[in-house]
Design a protein around this motif. Structure first.
Motif, PDB file in Angstrom:
ATOM      1  N   LEU A   1     -11.266   9.849  -1.301  1.00 36.37           N
ATOM      2  CA  LEU A   1     -10.069   9.068  -1.597  1.00 36.37           C
ATOM      3  C   LEU A   1     -10.181   8.394  -2.957  1.00 36.37           C
ATOM      4  N   ALA A   2      -9.050   8.287  -3.630  1.00 36.44           N
ATOM      5  CA  ALA A   2      -8.962   7.531  -4.882  1.00 36.44           C
ATOM      6  C   ALA A   2      -8.012   6.363  -4.637  1.00 36.44           C
ATOM      7  N   VAL A   3      -8.443   5.168  -5.039  1.00 35.65           N
ATOM      8  CA  VAL A   3      -7.638   3.968  -4.840  1.00 35.65           C
ATOM      9  C   VAL A   3      -7.368   3.352  -6.208  1.00 35.65           C
TER      10      VAL A   3
ATOM     11  N   ILE B   1      -3.110   4.943  -2.760  1.00 31.83           N
ATOM     12  CA  ILE B   1      -4.233   5.644  -2.140  1.00 31.83           C
ATOM     13  C   ILE B   1      -3.906   7.126  -2.165  1.00 31.83           C
ATOM     14  N   GLN B   2      -4.809   7.910  -2.761  1.00 30.38           N
ATOM     15  CA  GLN B   2      -4.599   9.350  -2.883  1.00 30.38           C
ATOM     16  C   GLN B   2      -5.812  10.068  -2.323  1.00 30.38           C
ATOM     17  N   GLY B   3      -5.563  11.226  -1.738  1.00 31.91           N
ATOM     18  CA  GLY B   3      -6.651  12.030  -1.199  1.00 31.91           C
ATOM     19  C   GLY B   3      -6.580  13.447  -1.713  1.00 31.91           C
ATOM     20  N   PRO B   4      -7.444  14.273  -1.164  1.00 29.76           N
ATOM     21  CA  PRO B   4      -7.475  15.671  -1.614  1.00 29.76           C
ATOM     22  C   PRO B   4      -6.232  16.445  -1.206  1.00 29.76           C
TER      23      PRO B   4
ATOM     24  N   LEU C   1       0.856  -1.184   0.000  1.00 25.63           N
ATOM     25  CA  LEU C   1       0.000   0.000   0.000  1.00 25.63           C
ATOM     26  C   LEU C   1       0.889   1.230   0.000  1.00 25.63           C
ATOM     27  N   VAL C   2       0.594   2.168  -0.873  1.00 20.04           N
ATOM     28  CA  VAL C   2       1.326   3.429  -0.952  1.00 20.04           C
ATOM     29  C   VAL C   2       0.315   4.546  -0.719  1.00 20.04           C
ATOM     30  N   VAL C   3       0.512   5.315   0.342  1.00 16.61           N
ATOM     31  CA  VAL C   3      -0.396   6.414   0.674  1.00 16.61           C
ATOM     32  C   VAL C   3       0.299   7.710   0.290  1.00 16.61           C
ATOM     33  N   GLU C   4      -0.303   8.442  -0.636  1.00 17.77           N
ATOM     34  CA  GLU C   4       0.323   9.660  -1.154  1.00 17.77           C
ATOM     35  C   GLU C   4      -0.282  10.906  -0.516  1.00 17.77           C
ATOM     36  N   GLY C   5       0.587  11.820  -0.127  1.00 13.20           N
ATOM     37  CA  GLY C   5       0.178  13.112   0.410  1.00 13.20           C
ATOM     38  C   GLY C   5       0.093  13.111   1.925  1.00 13.20           C
ATOM     39  N   PRO C   6       0.596  14.182   2.545  1.00 16.31           N
ATOM     40  CA  PRO C   6       0.624  14.248   4.005  1.00 16.31           C
ATOM     41  C   PRO C   6      -0.764  14.220   4.645  1.00 16.31           C
ATOM     42  N   ALA C   7      -1.734  14.887   4.053  1.00 15.43           N
ATOM     43  CA  ALA C   7      -3.083  14.882   4.635  1.00 15.43           C
ATOM     44  C   ALA C   7      -3.700  13.493   4.560  1.00 15.43           C
TER      45      ALA C   7
END
Length: 69
Positions: free
Chosen positions: A55-57, A66-69, A21-27
């Motif tokens: 979230l976009a997966v 996993i990307q968020g706003p 799992l790769v979570v992008e972005g500090p928020a």
């Protein structure tokens, strides 16, 4: 997991699975999650995260992004 940062949850899953799992972005990394998931079954977590409109997966061959706003 109870009020855990998504980054910490991803780390737990990454210890137990070949596909990382790769979570992008500090928020997004600090986003708090509560839920019951088996760390060796990322499918349930992914289904949970996909229901979140913020979230976009993206499931790829070797990783799940996993990307968020």
């Amino acid at each position: 997991f109870r009020d855990e940062a998504l980054a910490a949850i991803a780390n737990e899953f990454n210890r137990n699975n070949k596909r990382q799992l790769v979570v992008e972005g500090p928020a997004t990394r600090s986003r708090r999650i509560t839920g019951v998931f088996h760390a060796d079954d990322p499918g349930a977590l992914i289904a949970f995260l996909e229901r979140d409109g913020d979230l976009a997966v993206r499931v790829q061959e070797d990783r799940i992004v996993i990307q968020g706003p």
